[in-house]
Scaffold this motif. Structure first.
Motif, PDB file in Angstrom:
ATOM      1  N   LEU A  78       3.541  19.963  -8.793  1.00  0.00           N
ATOM      2  CA  LEU A  78       2.724  19.014  -9.563  1.00  0.00           C
ATOM      3  C   LEU A  78       3.404  17.647  -9.658  1.00  0.00           C
ATOM      4  O   LEU A  78       2.742  16.616  -9.533  1.00  0.00           O
ATOM      5  CB  LEU A  78       2.437  19.558 -10.969  1.00  0.00           C
ATOM      6  N   VAL A  79       4.727  17.647  -9.873  1.00  0.00           N
ATOM      7  CA  VAL A  79       5.452  16.368  -9.930  1.00  0.00           C
ATOM      8  C   VAL A  79       5.359  15.661  -8.574  1.00  0.00           C
ATOM      9  O   VAL A  79       5.141  14.450  -8.500  1.00  0.00           O
ATOM     10  CB  VAL A  79       6.929  16.598 -10.327  1.00  0.00           C
ATOM     11  N   GLU A  80       5.478  16.443  -7.496  1.00  0.00           N
ATOM     12  CA  GLU A  80       5.386  15.850  -6.155  1.00  0.00           C
ATOM     13  C   GLU A  80       3.995  15.282  -5.908  1.00  0.00           C
ATOM     14  O   GLU A  80       3.842  14.163  -5.401  1.00  0.00           O
ATOM     15  CB  GLU A  80       5.751  16.911  -5.104  1.00  0.00           C
ATOM     16  N   ALA A  81       2.968  16.030  -6.307  1.00  0.00           N
ATOM     17  CA  ALA A  81       1.594  15.561  -6.102  1.00  0.00           C
ATOM     18  C   ALA A  81       1.306  14.345  -6.977  1.00  0.00           C
ATOM     19  O   ALA A  81       0.671  13.373  -6.527  1.00  0.00           O
ATOM     20  CB  ALA A  81       0.607  16.689  -6.417  1.00  0.00           C
ATOM     21  N   ALA A  82       1.789  14.359  -8.221  1.00  0.00           N
ATOM     22  CA  ALA A  82       1.526  13.236  -9.124  1.00  0.00           C
ATOM     23  C   ALA A  82       2.197  11.962  -8.617  1.00  0.00           C
ATOM     24  O   ALA A  82       1.616  10.872  -8.662  1.00  0.00           O
ATOM     25  CB  ALA A  82       2.032  13.569 -10.539  1.00  0.00           C
ATOM     26  N   THR A  83       3.431  12.100  -8.118  1.00  0.00           N
ATOM     27  CA  THR A  83       4.133  10.921  -7.603  1.00  0.00           C
ATOM     28  C   THR A  83       3.425  10.395  -6.351  1.00  0.00           C
ATOM     29  O   THR A  83       3.266   9.180  -6.171  1.00  0.00           O
ATOM     30  CB  THR A  83       5.604  11.268  -7.281  1.00  0.00           C
ATOM     31  N   ALA A  84       2.982  11.309  -5.483  1.00  0.00           N
ATOM     32  CA  ALA A  84       2.254  10.895  -4.286  1.00  0.00           C
ATOM     33  C   ALA A  84       0.977  10.147  -4.668  1.00  0.00           C
ATOM     34  O   ALA A  84       0.664   9.086  -4.110  1.00  0.00           O
ATOM     35  CB  ALA A  84       1.918  12.127  -3.428  1.00  0.00           C
ATOM     36  N   LEU A  85       0.262  10.664  -5.658  1.00  0.00           N
ATOM     37  CA  LEU A  85      -0.987  10.029  -6.099  1.00  0.00           C
ATOM     38  C   LEU A  85      -0.702   8.648  -6.697  1.00  0.00           C
ATOM     39  O   LEU A  85      -1.407   7.668  -6.408  1.00  0.00           O
ATOM     40  CB  LEU A  85      -1.676  10.928  -7.132  1.00  0.00           C
ATOM     41  N   LEU A  86       0.346   8.563  -7.518  1.00  0.00           N
ATOM     42  CA  LEU A  86       0.709   7.278  -8.130  1.00  0.00           C
ATOM     43  C   LEU A  86       1.020   6.236  -7.045  1.00  0.00           C
ATOM     44  O   LEU A  86       0.535   5.101  -7.098  1.00  0.00           O
ATOM     45  CB  LEU A  86       1.923   7.453  -9.045  1.00  0.00           C
ATOM     46  N   PHE A  87       1.812   6.640  -6.040  1.00  0.00           N
ATOM     47  CA  PHE A  87       2.183   5.699  -4.973  1.00  0.00           C
ATOM     48  C   PHE A  87       0.944   5.271  -4.197  1.00  0.00           C
ATOM     49  O   PHE A  87       0.810   4.112  -3.804  1.00  0.00           O
ATOM     50  CB  PHE A  87       3.213   6.343  -4.036  1.00  0.00           C
ATOM     51  N   LEU A  88       0.019   6.221  -3.967  1.00  0.00           N
ATOM     52  CA  LEU A  88      -1.216   5.879  -3.239  1.00  0.00           C
ATOM     53  C   LEU A  88      -2.044   4.865  -4.036  1.00  0.00           C
ATOM     54  O   LEU A  88      -2.529   3.871  -3.481  1.00  0.00           O
ATOM     55  CB  LEU A  88      -2.027   7.149  -2.983  1.00  0.00           C
ATOM     56  N   LEU A  89      -2.185   5.107  -5.349  1.00  0.00           N
ATOM     57  CA  LEU A  89      -2.969   4.192  -6.186  1.00  0.00           C
ATOM     58  C   LEU A  89      -2.336   2.807  -6.217  1.00  0.00           C
ATOM     59  O   LEU A  89      -3.030   1.792  -6.160  1.00  0.00           O
ATOM     60  CB  LEU A  89      -3.089   4.748  -7.617  1.00  0.00           C
ATOM     61  N   LEU A  90      -0.987   2.765  -6.296  1.00  0.00           N
ATOM     62  CA  LEU A  90      -0.302   1.470  -6.304  1.00  0.00           C
ATOM     63  C   LEU A  90      -0.536   0.751  -4.977  1.00  0.00           C
ATOM     64  O   LEU A  90      -0.827  -0.444  -4.951  1.00  0.00           O
ATOM     65  CB  LEU A  90       1.200   1.660  -6.551  1.00  0.00           C
ATOM     66  N   PHE A  91      -0.422   1.491  -3.873  1.00  0.00           N
ATOM     67  CA  PHE A  91      -0.633   0.877  -2.559  1.00  0.00           C
ATOM     68  C   PHE A  91      -2.066   0.365  -2.433  1.00  0.00           C
ATOM     69  O   PHE A  91      -2.309  -0.732  -1.951  1.00  0.00           O
ATOM     70  CB  PHE A  91      -0.335   1.876  -1.443  1.00  0.00           C
ATOM     71  N   LYS A  92      -3.023   1.163  -2.886  1.00  0.00           N
ATOM     72  CA  LYS A  92      -4.433   0.783  -2.785  1.00  0.00           C
ATOM     73  C   LYS A  92      -4.723  -0.494  -3.563  1.00  0.00           C
ATOM     74  O   LYS A  92      -5.507  -1.335  -3.131  1.00  0.00           O
ATOM     75  CB  LYS A  92      -5.328   1.908  -3.329  1.00  0.00           C
ATOM     76  N   SER A  93      -4.123  -0.646  -4.766  1.00  0.00           N
ATOM     77  CA  SER A  93      -4.481  -1.799  -5.590  1.00  0.00           C
ATOM     78  C   SER A  93      -3.616  -3.026  -5.286  1.00  0.00           C
ATOM     79  O   SER A  93      -4.004  -4.134  -5.623  1.00  0.00           O
ATOM     80  CB  SER A  93      -4.385  -1.441  -7.074  1.00  0.00           C
ATOM     81  N   ARG A  94      -2.440  -2.836  -4.656  1.00  0.00           N
ATOM     82  CA  ARG A  94      -1.552  -3.975  -4.398  1.00  0.00           C
ATOM     83  C   ARG A  94      -1.497  -4.374  -2.935  1.00  0.00           C
ATOM     84  O   ARG A  94      -1.200  -5.513  -2.604  1.00  0.00           O
ATOM     85  CB  ARG A  94      -0.118  -3.646  -4.823  1.00  0.00           C
ATOM     86  N   GLY A  95      -1.684  -3.399  -2.041  1.00  0.00           N
ATOM     87  CA  GLY A  95      -1.451  -3.689  -0.629  1.00  0.00           C
ATOM     88  C   GLY A  95       0.042  -3.678  -0.327  1.00  0.00           C
ATOM     89  O   GLY A  95       0.860  -3.488  -1.229  1.00  0.00           O
TER      90      GLY A  95
END
Ligand SMILES: [Zn+2]
Length: 278
Positions: A78-95
């Motif tokens: 769950l920690v691995e999935a949550a961190t992956a999701l967080l990084f994806l969301l950051l990449f999506k909104s910041r580029g």
């Protein structure tokens, strides 16, 4: 390109999440996070690289250690999935920007702190102090990038110093007032307590050093409200007393993760409500 970046962000997040699991397990025990290499927390058997792939290995091993059969808590994937999701969301909104890496590091530190505080009621200096230093020391560089990335709430030098100072000063002031109140009620010096733990001071200073004053205030407010609601729920459902300690860092850290995405609009909305401009 977009897809490549998203896959990279997900993969990086899963790998960082795997490292966070090591930190969450070892830091509260005062053990090194680099040595020994990955091993089963139960039997100590070294874990081969192919059994150490984030999320995938947990699924393939049916959540058990290959050597001893210890049930690996679902927290790990769950920690691995949550961190992956967080990084994806950051990449999506910041580029793809240099600031993105710093926001990912801040987000990862917050995830580790939330889980450690939830389990052990401590916020290790080994995370918060470097977090404060990184926030302050990188702020002059950030000043140059700020105009390019309106989605990022990271602040430049002056705001960074101010945010760290206020993040530290407000809980300090609350504790001083609380101790003063206890003194007035005649509580002897050695029995007076702090309202807010020292670790929370440093966590707030860390948040302020990266996100500035406005978002520190947002985190204090959102953390206090969500913590109070959780406390009331625990009193109602599980018979907790008034004096039960809440891991405030969990709620502050959660608010800071939220602040990375919706902090600025939330503060602007609230200020509009008060009629003091954005
Ligand atoms: Zn084992």
């Amino acid at each position: 390109m977009e897809i490549m970046g998203a896959v990279f962000a997900l993969g990086l997040g899963a790998i960082v999440g795997s490292f966070l699991n090591v930190c969450i397990h070892r830091l509260p025990l005062g053990r090194s996070i680099v040595r020994p290499r990955s091993c089963c927390p139960d039997c100590g058997a070294p874990i081969a690289w192919h059994d150490n792939l984030p999320i995938l290995s947990w699924v393939r091993l049916h959540g058990r250690c290959r050597a001893c059969g210890w049930r690996i808590p679902v927290r790990y994937p769950l920690v691995e999935a949550a961190t992956a999701l967080l990084f994806l969301l950051l990449f999506k909104s910041r580029g793809p920007t240099p600031l993105l890496l710093q926001e990912m590091a801040l987000g990862a530190a917050l995830i580790a702190l939330i889980l450690i505080d939830a389990r052990h009621q401590i916020l290790p200096n080994a995370i918060t102090l470097p977090g404060i230093a990184v926030g302050l020391l990188t702020s002059p560089v950030r000043g140059a990038f700020d105009a390019l990335h309106p989605a990022s709430p990271l602040v430049a030098l002056r705001e960074s110093i101010q945010g760290a100072a206020i993040g530290f000063a407000i809980p300090f002031g609350i504790n001083a007032a609380y101790r003063g109140w206890q003194a007035l009620r005649g509580v002897p010096v050695e029995r007076r307590e702090d309202g807010i733990g020292q670790g929370d001071f440093k966590l707030l200073a860390m948040i302020g050093a990266s996100l500035g004053t406005r978002l520190v205030l947002f985190c204090l407010f959102a953390g206090a409200v969500s913590g109070a609601l959780f406390g009331l729920y625990m009193m109602w459902r599980h018979g907790y007393g008034w004096k039960s300690k809440l891991p405030y860092g969990v709620f502050l850290g959660g608010a800071a993760l939220l602040a990375l995405f919706v902090g600025e609009p939330a503060v602007a909305w609230y200020r509009g409500l008060l009629g003091v401009g954005p």
